[in-house]
Enzyme design. Structure first.
Site, PDB file in Angstrom:
ATOM      1  CE1 TYR A   1      -2.006  -5.811   1.049  1.00 46.22           C
ATOM      2  CE2 TYR A   1       0.054  -5.017   2.011  1.00 46.22           C
ATOM      3  CZ  TYR A   1      -1.139  -4.768   1.357  1.00 46.22           C
ATOM      4  OH  TYR A   1      -1.470  -3.481   0.997  1.00 46.22           O
TER       5      TYR A   1
ATOM      6  CB  SER B   1       1.910  -2.211  -0.085  1.00 43.91           C
ATOM      7  OG  SER B   1       2.442  -2.121   1.230  1.00 43.91           O
TER       8      SER B   1
END
Length: 262
Positions: A164, A151
């Protein structure tokens, strides 16, 4: 990318049991390119959705090209089950492509994060890929491919999802080190990460924290003023899965319309 052919290849895509997800899009793209594909999901509630993914792939390429395996990749038993059922159901002795797509998204600030959520996020992002590689390695031929789905959060410092982002940053580091470890051991396996920007899936739910991240990133795209699609990510994976990427390894590649961070 019709020029990419993966005939006789065997692929595993973790976390691919949601019909609108990036993993499902990747599984479909790999199957269309000729690969046999294992779709993986973890929860009983996802079983109908995984069946829908399988049905869509069968509709595109025919039966016998895809299976679904319910297993938690972040456990030794789960990782082994994915590998064993792939080999047994397809009647093969090799696994050529692993796409580590499974993720556990933790929203909210660090001080509010629960220990179990933090642990789960890292278990799926880091422990899972390691355990799956350990289970699959002896079946992986030369020049196999490992493709992690990371990501842009790993480099952006999002206050809305710091746990995250930290897990994805750890995945980047695993890509760097693992590419050397198994790239120079005689098998020449490549290891890369594709880092999507915002893509409208269940991992980007319509909650205030996620909306803030989406708007922040949308303003930073360069190729176009739009949110990414699962097809954008799947096409990048196809390139890395193919022979055309033979000299690309140890890289974190942003598939985000040009979002950069740091």
């Amino acid at each position: 990318m019709s020029e990419i052919y993966l005939k006789d290849k065997v692929s595993i895509v973790t976390g691919s049991g949601r019909e609108n997800g990036i993993g499902a899009g990747i599984a479909l793209a790999l199957a269309r390119a000729g690969s046999l594909v294992t779709v993986n999901y973890v929860s009983d509630s996802s079983a109908p959705r995984a069946a829908e993914v399988v049905s869509k792939i069968e509709g595109a390429v025919g039966k016998g090209k895809v299976i679904a395996v319910q297993a938690d990749v972040s456990t030794e038993d789960g990782a082994k089950r994915i590998v064993d059922e792939t080999l047994q159901n397809f009647g093969v002795d090799h696994i050529d492509i692993i796409v580590n797509n499974a993720s556990a998204v933790t929203m909210g600030g660090t001080l509010q994060s629960k220990a179990e959520d933090i642990m789960k996020t890292f278990q799926v992002a880091i422990v899972g890929p390691v355990l799956l590689l350990q289970a699959a390695y002896k079946y992986m031929p030369r020049q196999s491919r490992i493709i992690n789905i990371g990501s842009v959060a790993s480099k952006m410092g999002f206050v809305q999802m710091p746990v995250y982002a930290a897990a994805k940053a750890a995945m980047d580091q695993l890509t760097f080190t693992l590419s050397r470890e198994i790239g120079r051991d005689g098998k020449n396996i490549t290891v890369n990460t594709i880092s999507p920007g915002p893509v409208l899936t269940d991992s980007l739910p319509p909650v205030p924290e996620a909306e803030a991240v989406k708007e922040f990133l949308l303003d930073r795209t360069r190729a176009d003023d739009r949110i990414g699609t699962v097809e954008d990510i799947a096409d990048a994976v196809l390139l890395l899965a193919s022979e055309k990427s033979r000299w690309i390894t140890g890289q974190v590649i942003s598939a985000s319309g040009g979002i950069i961070g740091g």
